[in-house]
Design an enzyme around this catalytic site. Structure first.
Site, short mmCIF file in Angstrom:
data_model
loop_
_atom_site.label_atom_id
_atom_site.label_comp_id
_atom_site.label_asym_id
_atom_site.label_seq_id
_atom_site.Cartn_x
_atom_site.Cartn_y
_atom_site.Cartn_z
N GLU A 99 -52.88 3.09 36.27
CA GLU A 99 -53.79 3.35 35.17
C GLU A 99 -53.08 4.07 34.03
O GLU A 99 -52.26 4.94 34.25
CB GLU A 99 -54.96 4.20 35.65
CG GLU A 99 -55.77 3.52 36.72
CD GLU A 99 -56.65 4.49 37.48
OE1 GLU A 99 -56.63 5.69 37.16
OE2 GLU A 99 -57.34 4.04 38.40
N CYS A 119 -52.06 8.93 28.35
CA CYS A 119 -51.83 9.55 29.65
C CYS A 119 -51.14 8.52 30.55
O CYS A 119 -51.68 7.45 30.81
CB CYS A 119 -53.16 10.00 30.24
SG CYS A 119 -53.00 10.97 31.76
N CYS A 126 -50.05 8.39 45.27
CA CYS A 126 -49.50 9.74 45.30
C CYS A 126 -49.48 10.22 46.74
O CYS A 126 -50.38 9.92 47.52
CB CYS A 126 -50.34 10.68 44.43
SG CYS A 126 -49.66 12.36 44.29
N CYS A 130 -54.10 15.90 47.22
CA CYS A 130 -55.00 16.93 46.67
C CYS A 130 -56.44 16.51 46.94
O CYS A 130 -56.81 15.35 46.75
CB CYS A 130 -54.77 17.11 45.18
SG CYS A 130 -53.13 17.77 44.78
N CYS A 133 -58.67 14.66 44.07
CA CYS A 133 -58.06 13.60 43.28
C CYS A 133 -58.28 12.23 43.92
O CYS A 133 -58.00 12.04 45.11
CB CYS A 133 -56.56 13.86 43.14
SG CYS A 133 -55.68 12.62 42.17
N LEU A 235 -52.83 24.57 38.34
CA LEU A 235 -52.89 25.74 39.22
C LEU A 235 -54.14 25.70 40.10
O LEU A 235 -54.06 25.67 41.32
CB LEU A 235 -52.85 27.01 38.38
CG LEU A 235 -52.56 28.30 39.14
CD1 LEU A 235 -51.16 28.29 39.75
CD2 LEU A 235 -52.72 29.51 38.21
N HIS A 236 -55.30 25.80 39.48
CA HIS A 236 -56.61 25.61 40.09
C HIS A 236 -57.06 26.73 41.04
O HIS A 236 -58.26 26.81 41.34
CB HIS A 236 -56.71 24.27 40.81
CG HIS A 236 -56.37 23.09 39.96
ND1 HIS A 236 -56.66 23.03 38.61
CD2 HIS A 236 -55.71 21.93 40.26
CE1 HIS A 236 -56.24 21.87 38.11
NE2 HIS A 236 -55.65 21.19 39.08
N CYS A 353 -58.28 10.21 37.60
CA CYS A 353 -57.05 9.58 38.07
C CYS A 353 -57.27 8.75 39.32
O CYS A 353 -57.78 9.23 40.32
CB CYS A 353 -56.00 10.66 38.35
SG CYS A 353 -55.38 11.45 36.87
#
Length: 363
Positions: A99, A119, A126, A130, A133, A235-236, A353
Protein backbone atom coordinates in the site's frame (compact mmCIF):
# COMPACT_ATOMS: atom_id res chain seq x y z
CA UNK A 1 11.07 -13.06 -12.97
CA UNK A 2 12.20 -14.38 -16.32
CA UNK A 3 14.61 -17.28 -16.16
CA UNK A 4 18.33 -16.46 -16.39
CA UNK A 5 17.72 -12.71 -16.47
CA UNK A 6 18.13 -10.48 -13.42
CA UNK A 7 16.23 -7.35 -12.50
CA UNK A 8 18.46 -4.40 -13.42
CA UNK A 9 16.76 -2.29 -10.75
CA UNK A 10 18.18 -4.40 -7.94
CA UNK A 11 21.66 -3.04 -8.77
CA UNK A 12 23.04 -0.21 -6.65
CA UNK A 13 24.89 2.67 -8.41
CA UNK A 14 28.20 1.02 -7.56
CA UNK A 15 27.00 -2.31 -8.91
CA UNK A 16 25.80 -0.68 -12.13
CA UNK A 17 29.24 0.86 -12.54
CA UNK A 18 30.91 -2.53 -12.00
CA UNK A 19 28.47 -4.20 -14.42
CA UNK A 20 29.29 -1.78 -17.21
CA UNK A 21 33.00 -1.82 -16.42
CA UNK A 22 32.98 -5.59 -16.99
CA UNK A 23 31.40 -4.87 -20.38
CA UNK A 24 34.25 -2.52 -21.25
CA UNK A 25 32.16 0.63 -20.86
CA UNK A 26 33.48 3.89 -19.37
CA UNK A 27 32.33 4.99 -15.90
CA UNK A 28 29.96 7.69 -17.16
CA UNK A 29 27.81 5.03 -18.85
CA UNK A 30 26.65 3.93 -15.40
CA UNK A 31 25.44 7.44 -14.66
CA UNK A 32 23.59 7.51 -17.98
CA UNK A 33 21.98 4.14 -17.26
CA UNK A 34 20.98 5.26 -13.77
CA UNK A 35 19.32 8.36 -15.18
CA UNK A 36 17.39 6.32 -17.74
CA UNK A 37 16.16 4.04 -14.94
CA UNK A 38 15.17 6.61 -12.34
CA UNK A 39 14.76 10.00 -14.01
CA UNK A 40 13.50 9.19 -17.51
CA UNK A 41 12.01 5.94 -16.15
CA UNK A 42 11.86 4.24 -19.53
CA UNK A 43 10.05 0.96 -20.08
CA UNK A 44 12.65 -0.78 -22.25
CA UNK A 45 16.37 -0.84 -22.85
CA UNK A 46 15.72 0.11 -26.47
CA UNK A 47 14.61 3.57 -25.33
CA UNK A 48 18.01 4.31 -23.75
CA UNK A 49 19.25 6.12 -26.82
CA UNK A 50 22.45 7.54 -25.30
CA UNK A 51 23.70 3.97 -24.95
CA UNK A 52 25.08 2.10 -27.94
CA UNK A 53 22.84 -0.41 -29.70
CA UNK A 54 25.32 -3.14 -28.76
CA UNK A 55 25.12 -2.28 -25.07
CA UNK A 56 21.34 -2.01 -25.14
CA UNK A 57 21.08 -5.45 -26.74
CA UNK A 58 23.43 -6.94 -24.17
CA UNK A 59 21.50 -5.43 -21.27
CA UNK A 60 18.23 -6.76 -22.68
CA UNK A 61 19.71 -10.25 -23.06
CA UNK A 62 20.81 -10.46 -19.43
CA UNK A 63 18.41 -8.23 -17.49
CA UNK A 64 14.76 -7.39 -17.10
CA UNK A 65 13.33 -3.90 -16.63
CA UNK A 66 10.17 -4.22 -14.49
CA UNK A 67 8.16 -1.34 -13.07
CA UNK A 68 5.67 -1.01 -10.25
CA UNK A 69 2.08 -0.25 -11.19
CA UNK A 70 -1.13 0.85 -9.51
CA UNK A 71 -3.55 -2.04 -9.18
CA UNK A 72 -6.40 -0.22 -7.43
CA UNK A 73 -7.29 2.83 -5.38
CA UNK A 74 -9.52 3.47 -2.39
CA UNK A 75 -10.50 7.07 -1.68
CA UNK A 76 -12.43 8.88 1.01
CA UNK A 77 -16.05 9.64 0.10
CA UNK A 78 -15.00 13.18 -0.84
CA UNK A 79 -12.49 11.83 -3.32
CA UNK A 80 -13.16 14.63 -5.76
CA UNK A 81 -11.87 17.18 -3.26
CA UNK A 82 -8.27 18.25 -3.16
CA UNK A 83 -8.00 17.24 0.50
CA UNK A 84 -9.10 13.62 0.10
CA UNK A 85 -6.73 10.93 1.30
CA UNK A 86 -6.12 8.34 -1.40
CA UNK A 87 -4.82 4.86 -0.77
CA UNK A 88 -3.26 2.86 -3.61
CA UNK A 89 -2.56 -0.81 -3.96
CA UNK A 90 0.78 -0.93 -5.76
CA UNK A 91 1.89 -4.01 -7.68
CA UNK A 92 5.60 -4.71 -7.19
CA UNK A 93 8.19 -6.10 -9.60
CA UNK A 94 7.32 -9.70 -8.70
CA UNK A 95 3.55 -9.24 -8.60
CA UNK A 96 3.17 -8.92 -4.84
CA UNK A 97 1.32 -5.88 -3.55
CA UNK A 98 1.81 -3.18 -0.94
CA UNK A 99 0.00 0.00 0.00
CA UNK A 100 0.99 3.59 -0.71
CA UNK A 101 -1.00 6.47 0.71
CA UNK A 102 -1.29 9.99 -0.71
CA UNK A 103 -2.19 12.57 1.95
CA UNK A 104 -2.90 16.03 0.52
CA UNK A 105 -2.66 19.21 2.58
CA UNK A 106 -5.15 21.94 1.80
CA UNK A 107 -5.32 25.65 2.54
CA UNK A 108 -7.94 26.02 5.31
CA UNK A 109 -9.13 29.31 3.83
CA UNK A 110 -9.42 28.42 0.15
CA UNK A 111 -9.78 24.65 0.34
CA UNK A 112 -7.23 24.34 -2.45
CA UNK A 113 -4.43 21.81 -2.30
CA UNK A 114 -1.02 23.05 -1.18
CA UNK A 115 1.16 19.96 -1.11
CA UNK A 116 1.00 16.18 -0.69
CA UNK A 117 2.81 13.60 1.39
CA UNK A 118 3.36 10.05 0.14
CA UNK A 119 3.47 7.29 2.75
CA UNK A 120 5.75 4.52 1.44
CA UNK A 121 5.81 0.81 2.27
CA UNK A 122 9.19 -0.87 2.77
CA UNK A 123 8.26 -4.53 3.24
CA UNK A 124 5.58 -6.93 2.09
CA UNK A 125 4.00 -7.57 5.46
CA UNK A 126 5.90 -7.16 8.71
CA UNK A 127 7.55 -9.49 11.23
CA UNK A 128 7.15 -7.31 14.33
CA UNK A 129 3.60 -8.30 15.33
CA UNK A 130 2.49 -5.03 16.94
CA UNK A 131 -0.93 -5.66 18.46
CA UNK A 132 -2.55 -2.55 16.98
CA UNK A 133 -1.37 -2.94 13.37
CA UNK A 134 -3.25 -4.62 10.50
CA UNK A 135 0.00 -5.33 8.62
CA UNK A 136 1.05 -7.69 11.41
CA UNK A 137 -1.76 -10.03 10.38
CA UNK A 138 0.00 -10.60 7.04
CA UNK A 139 3.22 -11.91 8.51
CA UNK A 140 6.44 -11.13 6.70
CA UNK A 141 7.04 -11.98 3.05
CA UNK A 142 10.05 -9.99 1.85
CA UNK A 143 11.87 -6.64 1.83
CA UNK A 144 11.27 -4.17 -0.96
CA UNK A 145 14.13 -2.92 -3.12
CA UNK A 146 15.09 0.73 -3.20
CA UNK A 147 13.61 0.98 -6.70
CA UNK A 148 10.25 -0.41 -5.55
CA UNK A 149 10.13 2.17 -2.77
CA UNK A 150 11.07 5.07 -5.03
CA UNK A 151 8.59 3.94 -7.68
CA UNK A 152 5.72 4.19 -5.20
CA UNK A 153 6.52 7.89 -4.95
CA UNK A 154 7.02 8.30 -8.69
CA UNK A 155 3.64 6.74 -9.43
CA UNK A 156 1.74 9.00 -7.06
CA UNK A 157 3.69 12.10 -8.05
CA UNK A 158 2.88 11.40 -11.71
CA UNK A 159 -0.81 11.11 -10.85
CA UNK A 160 -0.61 14.55 -9.26
CA UNK A 161 0.91 15.96 -12.42
CA UNK A 162 -2.16 14.74 -14.33
CA UNK A 163 -4.90 15.53 -11.78
CA UNK A 164 -5.48 19.13 -10.68
CA UNK A 165 -7.15 17.88 -7.48
CA UNK A 166 -3.88 16.31 -6.30
CA UNK A 167 -1.34 18.85 -4.98
CA UNK A 168 2.35 18.33 -5.83
CA UNK A 169 4.22 15.72 -3.79
CA UNK A 170 6.65 17.58 -1.52
CA UNK A 171 7.13 15.15 1.37
CA UNK A 172 7.78 11.44 1.77
CA UNK A 173 7.45 9.27 4.87
CA UNK A 174 8.70 5.70 5.14
CA UNK A 175 5.83 4.81 7.43
CA UNK A 176 3.67 2.40 5.47
CA UNK A 177 3.81 -1.38 5.63
CA UNK A 178 6.91 -2.83 7.27
CA UNK A 179 9.72 -1.61 9.51
CA UNK A 180 12.15 0.68 7.64
CA UNK A 181 15.14 0.01 9.89
CA UNK A 182 14.91 -3.72 9.20
CA UNK A 183 15.51 -2.85 5.55
CA UNK A 184 17.73 0.15 6.17
CA UNK A 185 20.27 -0.18 3.35
CA UNK A 186 17.51 -0.20 0.73
CA UNK A 187 15.64 2.61 2.52
CA UNK A 188 18.77 4.77 2.52
CA UNK A 189 19.35 4.07 -1.18
CA UNK A 190 15.70 4.94 -1.89
CA UNK A 191 16.21 8.20 0.00
CA UNK A 192 19.15 9.00 -2.26
CA UNK A 193 17.09 8.13 -5.36
CA UNK A 194 14.30 10.46 -4.30
CA UNK A 195 16.73 13.32 -3.69
CA UNK A 196 18.88 12.99 -6.84
CA UNK A 197 19.61 16.53 -8.00
CA UNK A 198 18.42 17.22 -11.54
CA UNK A 199 16.23 14.11 -11.76
CA UNK A 200 12.62 14.29 -12.91
CA UNK A 201 11.47 13.80 -9.33
CA UNK A 202 13.72 15.25 -6.66
CA UNK A 203 13.02 16.57 -3.16
CA UNK A 204 15.28 17.60 -0.32
CA UNK A 205 16.24 14.83 2.09
CA UNK A 206 14.99 17.13 4.85
CA UNK A 207 11.49 16.50 3.48
CA UNK A 208 11.91 12.74 3.88
CA UNK A 209 11.06 11.03 7.17
CA UNK A 210 12.10 7.52 8.15
CA UNK A 211 9.93 5.93 10.83
CA UNK A 212 10.80 3.13 13.22
CA UNK A 213 9.33 1.27 16.17
CA UNK A 214 12.72 1.55 17.84
CA UNK A 215 15.38 -0.64 16.19
CA UNK A 216 18.28 0.91 18.08
CA UNK A 217 21.22 -0.32 15.94
CA UNK A 218 19.45 1.11 12.88
CA UNK A 219 18.90 4.45 14.61
CA UNK A 220 22.62 4.71 15.28
CA UNK A 221 23.53 3.64 11.75
CA UNK A 222 21.14 6.22 10.30
CA UNK A 223 22.63 8.91 12.54
CA UNK A 224 26.10 8.19 11.13
CA UNK A 225 24.98 7.77 7.49
CA UNK A 226 25.33 11.40 6.46
CA UNK A 227 21.73 11.54 5.25
CA UNK A 228 19.81 14.63 6.32
CA UNK A 229 16.38 13.01 6.45
CA UNK A 230 14.21 13.10 9.57
CA UNK A 231 13.59 10.33 12.08
CA UNK A 232 10.24 9.42 13.66
CA UNK A 233 10.03 6.91 16.52
CA UNK A 234 6.76 5.18 17.36
CA UNK A 235 6.77 5.04 21.15
CA UNK A 236 3.15 4.57 22.30
CA UNK A 237 4.03 3.76 25.94
CA UNK A 238 6.70 4.72 28.49
CA UNK A 239 6.40 1.69 30.74
CA UNK A 240 8.57 -1.17 29.57
CA UNK A 241 6.22 -4.03 30.35
CA UNK A 242 3.20 -2.36 28.77
CA UNK A 243 5.15 -1.26 25.69
CA UNK A 244 6.52 -4.77 25.18
CA UNK A 245 2.98 -6.16 25.40
CA UNK A 246 1.89 -3.79 22.61
CA UNK A 247 5.11 -3.97 20.60
CA UNK A 248 7.12 -7.19 21.10
CA UNK A 249 10.22 -5.55 19.57
CA UNK A 250 10.53 -3.60 22.85
CA UNK A 251 11.70 -6.79 24.53
CA UNK A 252 14.78 -6.82 22.29
CA UNK A 253 15.24 -3.05 22.31
CA UNK A 254 13.97 -1.82 25.71
CA UNK A 255 13.03 1.75 26.52
CA UNK A 256 16.31 2.67 28.21
CA UNK A 257 18.34 1.49 25.21
CA UNK A 258 15.97 3.27 22.83
CA UNK A 259 16.33 6.52 24.75
CA UNK A 260 20.14 6.31 24.56
CA UNK A 261 19.93 5.72 20.79
CA UNK A 262 17.66 8.74 20.38
CA UNK A 263 20.08 10.85 22.39
CA UNK A 264 22.85 9.70 20.05
CA UNK A 265 20.81 10.46 16.94
CA UNK A 266 19.78 13.89 18.15
CA UNK A 267 23.36 14.83 19.02
CA UNK A 268 24.93 13.34 15.86
CA UNK A 269 22.35 14.37 13.25
CA UNK A 270 21.47 17.69 14.86
CA UNK A 271 17.80 17.39 13.91
CA UNK A 272 14.75 16.87 16.12
CA UNK A 273 13.24 13.42 16.46
CA UNK A 274 9.49 13.11 16.10
CA UNK A 275 8.05 11.00 18.91
CA UNK A 276 4.89 9.36 17.60
CA UNK A 277 2.48 8.47 20.38
CA UNK A 278 -0.86 6.85 19.61
CA UNK A 279 -3.51 7.59 22.21
CA UNK A 280 -5.51 4.48 23.22
CA UNK A 281 -8.32 4.72 25.70
CA UNK A 282 -7.41 3.38 29.13
CA UNK A 283 -4.01 2.12 27.95
CA UNK A 284 -1.72 5.12 27.65
CA UNK A 285 -3.82 8.28 27.69
CA UNK A 286 -4.11 9.57 31.29
CA UNK A 287 -2.28 12.53 32.81
CA UNK A 288 0.33 10.36 34.51
CA UNK A 289 1.13 8.77 31.13
CA UNK A 290 1.69 12.28 29.77
CA UNK A 291 3.97 13.17 32.67
CA UNK A 292 6.05 10.02 32.13
CA UNK A 293 6.29 10.82 28.44
CA UNK A 294 7.53 14.33 29.27
CA UNK A 295 10.18 12.92 31.60
CA UNK A 296 11.24 10.26 29.09
CA UNK A 297 11.82 12.84 26.35
CA UNK A 298 13.96 15.18 28.42
CA UNK A 299 17.51 15.75 27.30
CA UNK A 300 17.23 15.22 23.55
CA UNK A 301 15.85 17.36 20.73
CA UNK A 302 12.35 16.19 19.88
CA UNK A 303 8.77 17.10 19.13
CA UNK A 304 5.73 14.99 19.97
CA UNK A 305 3.12 13.90 17.44
CA UNK A 306 -0.05 12.52 19.02
CA UNK A 307 -2.25 10.40 16.78
CA UNK A 308 -5.71 8.95 17.20
CA UNK A 309 -6.05 5.22 17.37
CA UNK A 310 -7.86 3.93 14.29
CA UNK A 311 -10.40 1.60 15.89
CA UNK A 312 -11.17 -0.09 12.57
CA UNK A 313 -7.91 -2.03 12.89
CA UNK A 314 -8.71 -3.97 16.04
CA UNK A 315 -11.79 -3.73 18.26
CA UNK A 316 -9.61 -4.75 21.21
CA UNK A 317 -8.70 -1.05 21.62
CA UNK A 318 -10.65 2.20 21.56
CA UNK A 319 -9.74 5.76 20.63
CA UNK A 320 -9.05 8.15 23.48
CA UNK A 321 -11.87 10.45 24.52
CA UNK A 322 -11.61 14.16 23.72
CA UNK A 323 -11.42 15.28 27.37
CA UNK A 324 -8.54 12.91 28.15
CA UNK A 325 -6.81 13.90 24.91
CA UNK A 326 -6.95 17.57 25.77
CA UNK A 327 -5.58 16.98 29.30
CA UNK A 328 -2.78 14.89 27.79
CA UNK A 329 -1.88 17.68 25.35
CA UNK A 330 -2.02 20.36 28.06
CA UNK A 331 0.33 18.36 30.30
CA UNK A 332 2.93 18.09 27.53
CA UNK A 333 2.62 21.73 26.46
CA UNK A 334 2.95 22.86 30.08
CA UNK A 335 6.15 20.78 30.26
CA UNK A 336 7.54 22.81 27.35
CA UNK A 337 7.08 20.41 24.43
CA UNK A 338 6.01 21.15 20.89
CA UNK A 339 2.95 18.99 20.30
CA UNK A 340 1.05 18.28 17.10
CA UNK A 341 -2.12 16.24 16.88
CA UNK A 342 -2.82 14.15 13.82
CA UNK A 343 -6.35 12.90 13.46
CA UNK A 344 -6.78 9.44 11.99
CA UNK A 345 -7.04 9.81 8.23
CA UNK A 346 -8.64 7.37 5.86
CA UNK A 347 -10.57 5.12 8.24
CA UNK A 348 -13.38 5.13 5.69
CA UNK A 349 -11.04 3.80 2.99
CA UNK A 350 -9.30 1.11 5.08
CA UNK A 351 -6.23 3.34 5.16
CA UNK A 352 -4.72 1.92 8.31
CA UNK A 353 -1.49 0.13 7.46
CA UNK A 354 -1.98 -3.21 5.81
CA UNK A 355 -5.74 -3.49 5.39
CA UNK A 356 -5.99 -3.14 1.61
CA UNK A 357 -2.91 -5.29 0.93
CA UNK A 358 -3.99 -7.85 3.51
CA UNK A 359 -7.14 -8.52 1.51
CA UNK A 360 -5.26 -8.54 -1.80
CA UNK A 361 -2.33 -10.77 -0.84
CA UNK A 362 -4.66 -13.39 0.64
CA UNK A 363 -5.56 -14.12 -2.97
Amino acid sequence: MEKNRSNIKTFSPGELEQLLKESGEPRFRARQLHRWLYSDRVGSFEEMTTLSARLRDKLAQHHTLPSCSIASVNSEPTSAAAGATRKYLVRLHDGKAVESVLIPKTDPLTGKGIRSTVCVSVQVGCALDCTFCATAKMGFSRNLTAAEMAEQVYLLADLGAEDPDIPPVTNVVFMGMGEPLQNLDEVMEATQLLSMEGYRFSISQRRITISTVGITPGIRKLAESGLTCKLAVSLHHTRQEQRAAMMPVATTYPLDELREAMHFYSKTAGTPITIVYMLIKGINDDVEDARRLARYCRGFYCKINLIDYNAIINIKFESSEETRRQLFIKTLVDAGYSVTVRRSQGASIDAACGQLALRNNKG
